[in-house]
Design a protein around this motif. Structure first.
Motif, PDB file in Angstrom:
ATOM      1  N   MET A  63     103.388  37.688 -16.507  1.00 56.99           N
ATOM      2  CA  MET A  63     104.824  37.559 -16.750  1.00 56.99           C
ATOM      3  C   MET A  63     105.121  37.640 -18.237  1.00 56.99           C
ATOM      4  O   MET A  63     104.243  37.528 -19.076  1.00 56.99           O
ATOM      5  N   ASP A  64     106.381  37.801 -18.589  1.00 52.68           N
ATOM      6  CA  ASP A  64     106.801  37.968 -19.967  1.00 52.68           C
ATOM      7  C   ASP A  64     106.495  36.729 -20.793  1.00 52.68           C
ATOM      8  O   ASP A  64     106.893  35.633 -20.457  1.00 52.68           O
ATOM      9  N   GLN A  65     105.742  36.907 -21.872  1.00 53.36           N
ATOM     10  CA  GLN A  65     105.463  35.810 -22.781  1.00 53.36           C
ATOM     11  C   GLN A  65     106.036  36.089 -24.165  1.00 53.36           C
ATOM     12  O   GLN A  65     105.654  35.484 -25.151  1.00 53.36           O
ATOM     13  N   THR A  66     106.992  37.037 -24.264  1.00 51.83           N
ATOM     14  CA  THR A  66     107.571  37.394 -25.547  1.00 51.83           C
ATOM     15  C   THR A  66     108.395  36.249 -26.110  1.00 51.83           C
ATOM     16  O   THR A  66     109.184  35.638 -25.414  1.00 51.83           O
ATOM     17  N   LYS A  67     108.217  35.987 -27.396  1.00 57.46           N
ATOM     18  CA  LYS A  67     108.988  34.934 -28.049  1.00 57.46           C
ATOM     19  C   LYS A  67     110.362  35.451 -28.437  1.00 57.46           C
ATOM     20  O   LYS A  67     110.490  36.526 -29.000  1.00 57.46           O
ATOM     21  N   ARG A  68     111.413  34.706 -28.100  1.00 61.93           N
ATOM     22  CA  ARG A  68     112.768  35.090 -28.461  1.00 61.93           C
ATOM     23  C   ARG A  68     113.067  34.617 -29.882  1.00 61.93           C
ATOM     24  O   ARG A  68     112.764  33.481 -30.224  1.00 61.93           O
ATOM     25  N   PRO A  69     113.679  35.443 -30.703  1.00 62.85           N
ATOM     26  CA  PRO A  69     113.871  35.066 -32.101  1.00 62.85           C
ATOM     27  C   PRO A  69     115.028  34.123 -32.351  1.00 62.85           C
ATOM     28  O   PRO A  69     115.150  33.552 -33.418  1.00 62.85           O
ATOM     29  N   GLU A  70     115.922  33.929 -31.361  1.00 63.95           N
ATOM     30  CA  GLU A  70     117.098  33.114 -31.612  1.00 63.95           C
ATOM     31  C   GLU A  70     116.712  31.687 -31.972  1.00 63.95           C
ATOM     32  O   GLU A  70     115.794  31.112 -31.415  1.00 63.95           O
ATOM     33  N   ARG A  71     117.443  31.110 -32.887  1.00 60.98           N
ATOM     34  CA  ARG A  71     117.207  29.734 -33.289  1.00 60.98           C
ATOM     35  C   ARG A  71     118.002  28.787 -32.396  1.00 60.98           C
ATOM     36  O   ARG A  71     119.100  29.100 -31.967  1.00 60.98           O
ATOM     37  N   SER A  72     117.435  27.628 -32.133  1.00 58.72           N
ATOM     38  CA  SER A  72     118.098  26.633 -31.300  1.00 58.72           C
ATOM     39  C   SER A  72     118.600  25.501 -32.182  1.00 58.72           C
ATOM     40  O   SER A  72     117.971  25.130 -33.172  1.00 58.72           O
ATOM     41  N   SER A  73     119.750  24.926 -31.822  1.00 59.51           N
ATOM     42  CA  SER A  73     120.313  23.824 -32.592  1.00 59.51           C
ATOM     43  C   SER A  73     119.689  22.491 -32.215  1.00 59.51           C
ATOM     44  O   SER A  73     119.976  21.471 -32.840  1.00 59.51           O
ATOM     45  N   GLY A  74     118.850  22.475 -31.202  1.00 56.32           N
ATOM     46  CA  GLY A  74     118.206  21.248 -30.754  1.00 56.32           C
ATOM     47  C   GLY A  74     116.714  21.438 -30.627  1.00 56.32           C
ATOM     48  O   GLY A  74     116.163  22.485 -30.973  1.00 56.32           O
ATOM     49  N   PRO A  75     116.014  20.409 -30.121  1.00 56.63           N
ATOM     50  CA  PRO A  75     114.561  20.498 -29.991  1.00 56.63           C
ATOM     51  C   PRO A  75     114.136  21.538 -28.951  1.00 56.63           C
ATOM     52  O   PRO A  75     114.850  21.790 -27.982  1.00 56.63           O
ATOM     53  N   LEU A  76     112.974  22.112 -29.181  1.00 50.65           N
ATOM     54  CA  LEU A  76     112.380  23.055 -28.240  1.00 50.65           C
ATOM     55  C   LEU A  76     111.363  22.311 -27.382  1.00 50.65           C
ATOM     56  O   LEU A  76     110.538  21.546 -27.898  1.00 50.65           O
ATOM     57  N   THR A  77     111.438  22.511 -26.058  1.00 44.73           N
ATOM     58  CA  THR A  77     110.579  21.804 -25.117  1.00 44.73           C
ATOM     59  C   THR A  77     109.564  22.755 -24.495  1.00 44.73           C
ATOM     60  O   THR A  77     109.940  23.787 -23.928  1.00 44.73           O
ATOM     61  N   LEU A  78     108.302  22.428 -24.618  1.00 38.52           N
ATOM     62  CA  LEU A  78     107.262  23.146 -23.899  1.00 38.52           C
ATOM     63  C   LEU A  78     107.170  22.555 -22.497  1.00 38.52           C
ATOM     64  O   LEU A  78     106.826  21.384 -22.336  1.00 38.52           O
ATOM     65  N   ALA A  79     107.511  23.341 -21.484  1.00 44.18           N
ATOM     66  CA  ALA A  79     107.469  22.884 -20.097  1.00 44.18           C
ATOM     67  C   ALA A  79     106.228  23.455 -19.430  1.00 44.18           C
ATOM     68  O   ALA A  79     106.057  24.674 -19.366  1.00 44.18           O
ATOM     69  N   ILE A  80     105.371  22.576 -18.945  1.00 42.69           N
ATOM     70  CA  ILE A  80     104.126  22.969 -18.291  1.00 42.69           C
ATOM     71  C   ILE A  80     104.207  22.594 -16.818  1.00 42.69           C
ATOM     72  O   ILE A  80     104.544  21.458 -16.474  1.00 42.69           O
ATOM     73  N   ASP A  81     103.907  23.545 -15.951  1.00 44.70           N
ATOM     74  CA  ASP A  81     103.943  23.327 -14.506  1.00 44.70           C
ATOM     75  C   ASP A  81     102.551  23.601 -13.949  1.00 44.70           C
ATOM     76  O   ASP A  81     102.115  24.753 -13.884  1.00 44.70           O
ATOM     77  N   ILE A  82     101.842  22.537 -13.576  1.00 43.41           N
ATOM     78  CA  ILE A  82     100.489  22.653 -13.039  1.00 43.41           C
ATOM     79  C   ILE A  82     100.577  22.644 -11.519  1.00 43.41           C
ATOM     80  O   ILE A  82     101.028  21.665 -10.928  1.00 43.41           O
ATOM     81  N   GLY A  83     100.162  23.722 -10.903  1.00 45.96           N
ATOM     82  CA  GLY A  83     100.233  23.820  -9.448  1.00 45.96           C
ATOM     83  C   GLY A  83      98.893  24.188  -8.851  1.00 45.96           C
ATOM     84  O   GLY A  83      97.974  24.625  -9.550  1.00 45.96           O
ATOM     85  N   GLY A  84      98.782  24.040  -7.550  1.00 47.50           N
ATOM     86  CA  GLY A  84      97.551  24.406  -6.871  1.00 47.50           C
ATOM     87  C   GLY A  84      97.358  25.897  -6.771  1.00 47.50           C
ATOM     88  O   GLY A  84      96.240  26.375  -6.540  1.00 47.50           O
ATOM     89  N   THR A  85      98.430  26.680  -6.961  1.00 44.78           N
ATOM     90  CA  THR A  85      98.351  28.136  -6.895  1.00 44.78           C
ATOM     91  C   THR A  85      98.436  28.776  -8.273  1.00 44.78           C
ATOM     92  O   THR A  85      97.702  29.716  -8.570  1.00 44.78           O
ATOM     93  N   HIS A  86      99.354  28.277  -9.112  1.00 43.13           N
ATOM     94  CA  HIS A  86      99.542  28.854 -10.440  1.00 43.13           C
ATOM     95  C   HIS A  86      99.670  27.781 -11.509  1.00 43.13           C
ATOM     96  O   HIS A  86     100.115  26.659 -11.236  1.00 43.13           O
ATOM     97  N   LEU A  87      99.322  28.146 -12.741  1.00 44.10           N
ATOM     98  CA  LEU A  87      99.610  27.372 -13.937  1.00 44.10           C
ATOM     99  C   LEU A  87     100.686  28.130 -14.700  1.00 44.10           C
ATOM    100  O   LEU A  87     100.559  29.332 -14.919  1.00 44.10           O
ATOM    101  N   LYS A  88     101.760  27.421 -15.105  1.00 42.27           N
ATOM    102  CA  LYS A  88     102.872  28.073 -15.782  1.00 42.27           C
ATOM    103  C   LYS A  88     103.256  27.281 -17.016  1.00 42.27           C
ATOM    104  O   LYS A  88     103.081  26.067 -17.077  1.00 42.27           O
ATOM    105  N   ALA A  89     103.838  27.983 -17.984  1.00 41.35           N
ATOM    106  CA  ALA A  89     104.337  27.308 -19.182  1.00 41.35           C
ATOM    107  C   ALA A  89     105.408  28.172 -19.824  1.00 41.35           C
ATOM    108  O   ALA A  89     105.333  29.401 -19.814  1.00 41.35           O
ATOM    109  N   GLY A  90     106.418  27.518 -20.383  1.00 36.77           N
ATOM    110  CA  GLY A  90     107.484  28.210 -21.092  1.00 36.77           C
ATOM    111  C   GLY A  90     108.122  27.269 -22.085  1.00 36.77           C
ATOM    112  O   GLY A  90     107.983  26.044 -21.981  1.00 36.77           O
ATOM    113  N   VAL A  91     108.804  27.834 -23.071  1.00 43.36           N
ATOM    114  CA  VAL A  91     109.509  27.034 -24.074  1.00 43.36           C
ATOM    115  C   VAL A  91     111.005  27.147 -23.821  1.00 43.36           C
ATOM    116  O   VAL A  91     111.549  28.246 -23.713  1.00 43.36           O
TER     117      VAL A  91
END
Length: 250
Positions: free
Chosen positions: A1-29
């Motif tokens: 899946m797309d792992q490209t970093k978006r250049p836009e700046r955020s006015s608040g904190p950035l959260t790394l969300a990790i989803d550990i599953g029995g079928t897939h491991l996922k992560a996004g900011v």
């Protein structure tokens, strides 16, 4: 899946969300507005799945995502006092006593301190005030009550008998889907929806997970199908001020 970093700046904190599953491991900011700024990245969950192997896999998909300020983690089992109690689809014996939060840096919130990863998709969808229930139709079956988009008491319903000696996990999980086929599996899910509604008296039942796309019967008007990516986007909800009491040490 797309792992490209978006250049836009955020006015608040950035959260790394990790989803550990029995079928897939996922992560996004995610940014403060719940928009995905990097990823989500996804790999198949390695099997066998001891902690070191899963952590290595996660490191591989988190690395390209860029910077983040805080972390949320969804885990497929019961976690209490920061340590794993059960992990049916990863291997309870290997994971028992393991501290997932201890392997990360920075501020971490895990779904949930006395629960498991099905909180996250429910939070990612339910923003209303009515009692709702999140039902996961994927590798493992599970249920989580939600009220005013705050997780309720944990229910390990996946391990509860539903027919004979079969648990919900064995009756509705991915192995059952593969064994009995889609038509028969649909009939099982339809029955289970009725059982869950009787048990919880919920106003809304959210169904997610990879196999939810195979549901072909007419759903009751109070049932909603939600994206499987809610396991990622729900990560930002763990940092809502309404949940601060759940995470006093975060």
């Amino acid at each position: 899946m797309d792992q490209t970093k978006r250049p836009e700046r955020s006015s608040g904190p950035l959260t790394l969300a990790i989803d550990i599953g029995g079928t897939h491991l996922k992560a996004g900011v995610l940014d403060a507005a719940d928009a995905v700024r990097a990823g989500p990245g996804r790999i198949d969950t390695p099997h066998p799945s001891p902690p070191a192997v899963v952590v290595e896999g996660l490191a591989g998909i988190v690395g390209p995502l860029g910077r983040f300020d805080r972390i949320s983690i969804g885990f497929p089992g019961v976690v209490r006092d920061g340590k794993v109690m059960t992990a049916p689809n990863l291997g309870t014996e290997a994971w028992h006593g393991y501290p997932p939060r201890g392997q990360t840096g920075g501020a971490v919130r895990q779904a949930r301190p006395h629960g498991e990863r099905r909180d996250r998709p429910g939070l990612g969808r339910d923003r209303g005030t009515r009692p709702g229930v999140r039902d996961h139709a994927g590798h493992r079956h599970g249920v989580r009550p939600v009220h005013e988009w705050t997780p309720g008491p944990h229910l390990e319903l996946s391990q509860h008998p539903v027919r004979g000696k079969k648990t919900y996990d064995q009756y509705l999980g991915n192995a059952a889907f593969q064994e009995v086929g889609r038509p028969r599996w649909n009939k099982r899910v339809e029955k289970a929806i009725g059982f869950i509604h009787t048990l919880t008296n919920c106003d809304v039942l959210y169904i997610g997970g990879g196999n939810s796309k195979h549901l072909k019967f007419e759903l009751p008007p109070w049932v909603r199908i939600v994206s499987n990516e809610a396991g990622i986007t729900g990560g930002i909800r763990l940092w809502d001020a309404k949940l601060d009491d759940m995470f006093p040490a975060a």
